[in-house]
Scaffold this motif. Structure first.
Motif, short mmCIF file in Angstrom:
data_model
loop_
_atom_site.label_atom_id
_atom_site.label_comp_id
_atom_site.label_asym_id
_atom_site.label_seq_id
_atom_site.Cartn_x
_atom_site.Cartn_y
_atom_site.Cartn_z
N SER A 1 11.72 46.55 29.30
CA SER A 1 12.35 47.83 29.01
C SER A 1 13.75 47.88 29.60
O SER A 1 14.09 47.13 30.53
CB SER A 1 11.50 48.97 29.56
N LEU A 2 14.56 48.77 29.07
CA LEU A 2 15.91 48.92 29.58
C LEU A 2 15.91 49.36 31.04
O LEU A 2 16.78 48.97 31.82
CB LEU A 2 16.68 49.92 28.71
N PHE A 3 14.91 50.15 31.42
CA PHE A 3 14.81 50.58 32.81
C PHE A 3 14.57 49.41 33.75
O PHE A 3 15.20 49.30 34.81
CB PHE A 3 13.67 51.60 32.94
N ASP A 4 13.67 48.48 33.36
CA ASP A 4 13.40 47.31 34.20
C ASP A 4 14.62 46.39 34.29
O ASP A 4 14.90 45.83 35.35
CB ASP A 4 12.20 46.54 33.65
N ILE A 5 15.33 46.24 33.17
CA ILE A 5 16.53 45.40 33.19
C ILE A 5 17.59 46.00 34.12
O ILE A 5 18.22 45.30 34.91
CB ILE A 5 17.07 45.21 31.76
N THR A 6 17.77 47.31 34.03
CA THR A 6 18.74 47.99 34.89
C THR A 6 18.33 47.93 36.35
O THR A 6 19.16 47.76 37.24
CB THR A 6 18.90 49.45 34.45
N LEU A 7 17.02 48.06 36.57
CA LEU A 7 16.51 48.03 37.94
C LEU A 7 16.79 46.67 38.59
O LEU A 7 17.21 46.60 39.76
CB LEU A 7 15.02 48.33 37.94
N LEU A 8 16.56 45.59 37.85
CA LEU A 8 16.82 44.26 38.39
C LEU A 8 18.31 44.04 38.63
O LEU A 8 18.70 43.39 39.60
CB LEU A 8 16.27 43.20 37.43
N ILE B 1 22.62 45.31 45.15
CA ILE B 1 22.35 46.48 45.97
C ILE B 1 23.40 46.66 47.06
O ILE B 1 23.64 47.78 47.54
CB ILE B 1 20.93 46.36 46.59
N HIS B 2 24.06 45.58 47.47
CA HIS B 2 25.06 45.69 48.53
C HIS B 2 26.34 46.35 48.06
O HIS B 2 27.23 46.64 48.87
CB HIS B 2 25.37 44.30 49.10
N ALA C 1 11.14 47.59 45.95
CA ALA C 1 10.22 46.49 45.62
C ALA C 1 10.94 45.39 44.84
O ALA C 1 10.68 44.19 45.06
CB ALA C 1 9.05 47.03 44.80
N ALA C 2 11.86 45.77 43.95
CA ALA C 2 12.60 44.75 43.20
C ALA C 2 13.53 43.96 44.11
O ALA C 2 13.65 42.73 43.99
CB ALA C 2 13.41 45.44 42.09
N ALA C 3 14.18 44.64 45.06
CA ALA C 3 15.04 43.94 46.00
C ALA C 3 14.23 43.04 46.93
O ALA C 3 14.66 41.93 47.28
CB ALA C 3 15.85 44.95 46.81
N GLU C 4 13.05 43.49 47.29
CA GLU C 4 12.18 42.66 48.15
C GLU C 4 11.70 41.43 47.41
O GLU C 4 11.61 40.33 47.97
CB GLU C 4 10.99 43.50 48.61
N GLU C 5 11.38 41.59 46.13
CA GLU C 5 10.93 40.45 45.34
C GLU C 5 12.02 39.41 45.17
O GLU C 5 11.75 38.20 45.16
CB GLU C 5 10.45 40.93 43.96
N ASN C 6 13.26 39.86 45.08
CA ASN C 6 14.39 38.93 44.96
C ASN C 6 14.86 38.41 46.32
O ASN C 6 15.90 37.75 46.39
CB ASN C 6 15.55 39.61 44.25
N ARG C 7 14.12 38.76 47.41
CA ARG C 7 14.42 38.30 48.75
C ARG C 7 15.83 38.68 49.20
O ARG C 7 16.54 37.92 49.85
CB ARG C 7 14.22 36.78 48.85
N ILE C 8 16.21 39.91 48.84
CA ILE C 8 17.52 40.43 49.24
C ILE C 8 17.54 40.67 50.75
O ILE C 8 18.55 40.43 51.42
CB ILE C 8 17.84 41.72 48.49
N PHE C 9 16.42 41.14 51.31
CA PHE C 9 16.38 41.49 52.72
C PHE C 9 16.24 40.30 53.65
O PHE C 9 16.26 40.46 54.86
CB PHE C 9 15.23 42.48 52.97
N VAL C 10 16.06 39.11 53.10
CA VAL C 10 16.01 37.90 53.92
C VAL C 10 17.41 37.38 54.21
O VAL C 10 17.64 36.73 55.23
CB VAL C 10 15.16 36.82 53.22
N ARG D 1 10.54 51.68 43.59
CA ARG D 1 10.59 50.55 42.67
C ARG D 1 11.84 49.70 42.90
O ARG D 1 11.79 48.47 42.77
CB ARG D 1 10.55 51.05 41.23
N LEU D 2 12.94 50.34 43.25
CA LEU D 2 14.16 49.58 43.53
C LEU D 2 14.00 48.75 44.81
O LEU D 2 14.46 47.60 44.87
CB LEU D 2 15.34 50.54 43.66
#
Length: 412
Positions: free
Chosen positions: A65-72, A78-79, A97-106, A94-95
């Motif tokens: 969905s367009l929402f999921d694409i925009t969320l990713l 995010i920075h 969780a998406a950043a956590e999945e992409n390992r942004i916080f690591v 949800r945002l």
């Protein structure tokens, strides 16, 4: 397929009703689109399509969905987001969780700003309780990220080797944690009277910080009874744990805690200071686990063969390193030995104030009479000794120093 590269494109931002162009923002590069290969259908895909299999085993795909694409897209960048204040909690969850999945916080370069962004907008939901008990490597390596959690109600730093002068002290007494922190566990940190004095200095001098602190654990620290006067600046303190310290249970300690803090001794151990009740809770719970896992991972070896034996060896080694890092520090080795004597104090109910005060006053009167008798005996013995020996001439400078002062001088 359209080209997703944005190197030469202009970026426009609408802020407060005005549209302006931003030229210094570099967006994250989109991940390369991989082709659909039936030879390896289980490859992890993060494109705009979702690949599944039907009951017959045929490969099929559906668009996201367009929402999921925009969320990713926002999660990858995010920075560059200025603020999330005003966005619904469901979107923020949800945002995150998406950043956590992409390992942004690591990533240590991005994670402090990203976590600060979520903490400012959602506060306690990001992290309301943090348990770092005996996890001192994690505290020292992720200090910048931990400082962004300014809505913590419970913080467990037991066995983190803080000492008497640690940079976390400024964060504990900051105005950001003043209205939220209720439980603080700083036992087993080699914290002396000087360290407790430094910790409470901003509260005593500038009247800010630790406004809502109710439960404090300073157990298994070399603190003496003199350190209790530094805790008089905590107006809402209800429970205190001084087990394993230099304090000894007696009428003197009971009267001091009542006179200074209004607390009485608990005959039974208080459930508040049970470690099983302190847990890491919030959206960032898995982020803390990612930090610990990332720190305990060994350097990746070259992949010669992907077999089950090599996988078992790797995870077995990783578990061994994690157990070593999570081991209790040396300062807490005697915790099991001192389990028999628990020095827990609590604030009694309003209807018990009069009875407790009468009991303590009676015990004080008995202690004073007993102390006066001891003083008389000491004076008589001193007179006998003075008649036999001459007093020292000019040695007052060394005798004026107390044992605590000598220990403090030896520590430098």
């Amino acid at each position: 397929m359209c080209d997703l590269s944005m190197d030469n494109s202009s970026i426009y931002v609408r802020e407060r009703g005005n549209l302006r162009r931003v030229s210094d923002i570099v967006l994250a590069q989109p991940k390369p689109v991989s082709s659909c290969r039936r030879t390896n259908p289980f490859v992890l895909r993060k494109e705009h399509f979702i690949f599944t299999y039907n009951a017959e085993g045929s490969l099929r795909y559906t668009t996201k969905s367009l929402f999921d694409i925009t969320l990713l897209f926002v999660a990858d960048n995010i920075h560059h987001v200025d603020s999330l204040v005003g966005f619904p909690e469901q979107i923020g969850d949800r945002l995150f969780a998406a950043a956590e999945e992409n390992r942004i916080f690591v990533n240590p370069d991005i994670s402090p700003k990203a976590l600060q962004l979520f903490s400012d907008a959602y506060g306690e939901m990001v992290l309301g309780s943090l348990c770092l008990r005996n996890r001192f490597p994690l505290l020292h390596e992720r200090m910048d990220e931990i400082k962004t959690f300014h809505s913590l109600k419970c913080l467990d730093l037991f066995g983190c080797r803080l000492g008497d002068d640690h940079e976390i002290f400024q964060h504990l007494t900051s105005s950001s944690l003043a209205s939220s922190l209720i439980q603080l566990f700083i036992g087993g940190n080699s914290l002396s009277d000087v360290g407790l004095q430094r910790l409470t200095a901003p509260v005593r001098m500038m009247r800010k910080g630790l406004d809502c602190l109710q439960f404090l654990d300073v157990s298994y620290n070399p603190v003496s009874e003199r350190a209790l006067r530094y805790l008089t600046c905590l107006p809402k303190l209800e429970k205190l744990d001084v087990s394993g310290t230099s304090m000894k249970l007696g009428k003197g300690l009971k009267s001091t805690t009542w006179d200074l803090l209004g607390l009485i001794y608990s005959e039974r151990p208080l459930d508040t200071f049970d470690h099983s009740r302190c847990k890491t809770e919030g959206w960032a719970e898995q982020v803390v686990n990612q930090w610990e896992t990332n720190n305990t991972q060994m350097p990746k070896q070259k992949k010669i063969e992907e077999s089950r034996i090599s996988a078992l060896r790797f995870f077995g080694r990783q578990k061994f390193v994690r157990e070593v890092l999570n081991a209790a520090p040396l300062v807490c080795e005697r915790e099991e030995e001192a389990k028999g004597e628990r020095l827990h104090f609590y604030r009694p109910a309003a209807n018990n104030h009069i009875s407790e005060k009468l009991i303590i006053s009676a015990s004080d009167h008995q202690a004073k009479t007993h102390w006066q008798n001891i003083k008389k005996r000491q004076r008589q013995s001193e007179r006998c000794d003075s008649s036999r020996q001459s007093p020292p001439t000019k040695r007052l400078s060394s005798s004026a120093l107390t044992a605590e002062d000598i220990d403090l001088l030896n520590s430098y």
